[in-house]
Design a protein around this motif. Structure first.
Motif, PDB file in Angstrom:
ATOM      1  N   ASP A  80       0.800  -1.229   0.000  1.00 29.30           N
ATOM      2  CA  ASP A  80       0.000   0.000   0.000  1.00 29.30           C
ATOM      3  C   ASP A  80       0.831   1.276   0.000  1.00 29.30           C
ATOM      4  O   ASP A  80       0.282   2.384   0.032  1.00 29.30           O
ATOM      5  N   GLY A  81       2.165   1.148  -0.018  1.00 25.40           N
ATOM      6  CA  GLY A  81       3.018   2.333  -0.072  1.00 25.40           C
ATOM      7  C   GLY A  81       3.472   2.834   1.272  1.00 25.40           C
ATOM      8  O   GLY A  81       4.334   3.726   1.338  1.00 25.40           O
ATOM      9  N   ARG A  82       2.926   2.291   2.350  1.00 24.54           N
ATOM     10  CA  ARG A  82       3.346   2.713   3.688  1.00 24.54           C
ATOM     11  C   ARG A  82       4.557   1.940   4.184  1.00 24.54           C
ATOM     12  O   ARG A  82       5.119   2.271   5.233  1.00 24.54           O
ATOM     13  N   PHE A 113       9.759   1.984   0.737  1.00 24.24           N
ATOM     14  CA  PHE A 113       9.352   3.021  -0.210  1.00 24.24           C
ATOM     15  C   PHE A 113       9.680   4.427   0.294  1.00 24.24           C
ATOM     16  O   PHE A 113       9.592   5.394  -0.459  1.00 24.24           O
ATOM     17  N   ARG A 114      10.046   4.538   1.573  1.00 18.36           N
ATOM     18  CA  ARG A 114      10.192   5.863   2.169  1.00 18.36           C
ATOM     19  C   ARG A 114      11.515   6.102   2.872  1.00 18.36           C
ATOM     20  O   ARG A 114      11.747   7.180   3.414  1.00 18.36           O
ATOM     21  N   PHE A 116       4.101   3.209  -7.176  1.00 17.72           N
ATOM     22  CA  PHE A 116       4.832   3.793  -6.069  1.00 17.72           C
ATOM     23  C   PHE A 116       5.912   4.724  -6.604  1.00 17.72           C
ATOM     24  O   PHE A 116       6.739   4.299  -7.424  1.00 17.72           O
ATOM     25  N   ARG A 141      -1.169  -0.275  -6.682  1.00 12.86           N
ATOM     26  CA  ARG A 141      -0.730   1.108  -6.764  1.00 12.86           C
ATOM     27  C   ARG A 141       0.556   1.229  -7.559  1.00 12.86           C
ATOM     28  O   ARG A 141       1.311   0.281  -7.707  1.00 12.86           O
TER      29      ARG A 141
END
Length: 264
Positions: free
Chosen positions: A119-121, A125-126, A145, A143
């Protein structure tokens, strides 16, 4: 097994293609085949307890390997181009897949997410770390990303083909690959005959129950069991079995139709 800074520098140089740097000590016996691999090379790594567990029934896997076992894993990451994990491992552990315990380059991080569950969380990814490749079925809705390379592969009868995954990575010049987790993902690559070396690091801990390190189809008799040529190394906190598997390198080779995600 102690590895000097000079030996590690030579292994990193060998990784970059500098020939004539091979040594005769134990470190080169263990890491030389990875660093010196030319062309596609697949290493699978399992860290487990004395009783063959990789986590508790609740999914806690963070302290299964000792410090030396973790350092070994980070060395393996530094010597490959890409590290593969299934989406279940990402969901359970939220790993960084870094090389923070050793000097060396961080590999491209590859997540097999058949059904588009990310989900990108997730931290990878961060965290500003190495590039991320997400591999999913072309029939999945998921999604996009920012900063990640999303690769869609056609599913076969039972999911994604491990060979298709390796081919997609090879197109990106990612040839030396570490399949790190989870147990089902590793098993799929072994079942497909695509693993050159299997590292099983055993830590002196007894968990008692929980998921096993490798889950393969059952055999009726031990004559049907895998019996790879194996070297044993004392890492310090852990004991490592370096197993040479017989990989099928036929040009027409197609991995088995299996989905290598969902349950890590």
């Amino acid at each position: 097994m102690q590895i000097s800074e000079a030996t590690w520098e030579r292994l990193l140089a060998l990784r970059l293609g500098h020939e004539g740097l091979a040594g005769v000590d134990a470190a080169f016996g263990l890491y030389g085949p990875i660093a010196g691999a030319r062309g596609q090379f697949v290493l699978a790594q399992v860290g487990q307890s004395l009783d063959g567990r990789i986590a508790t029934p609740a999914g806690d896997a963070r302290d299964v390997s000792g410090r030396d076992g973790l350092a070994h894993l980070h060395r393996c990451r530094a010597l490959v181009d890409a590290v593969i994990v299934g989406v279940g491992t990402v969901k359970a552990d939220d790993p960084k897949l870094s090389v923070r315990m050793v000097k060396g380059p961080a590999p491209v991080r590859v997540v097999v997410d058949c059904h588009g569950d990310l989900d990108g969380r997730e931290s990878l990814f961060r965290d500003g770390g190495a590039p991320v490749v997400v591999i999913r079925s072309s029939t999945a809705r998921g999604r996009l990303f920012p900063g990640a390379d999303v690769v869609s592969l056609p599913p076969k009868a039972n999911g994604l083909d491990p060979q298709d995954i390796l081919d997609a990575l090879a197109q990106r010049n990612l040839l030396r690959v570490l399949v790190e987790g989870g147990a089902r993902t590793i098993a799929r690559f072994i079942e497909a005959g695509l693993v050159d070396r299997l590292h099983v690091a055993i830590s002196p801990i007894i968990i008692g129950s929980g998921p096993s390190g490798i889950i393969l189809p059952p055999v009726e008799r031990l004559t049907g069991a895998h019996r790879p040529v194996t070297d044993v190394y004392n890492l310090g906190s852990d004991i490592l079995f370096d197993c040479r598997l017989e990989r099928d390198r036929g040009s027409a080779r197609q991995g088995k139709d299996v989905c290598v995600a969902q349950q890590a």
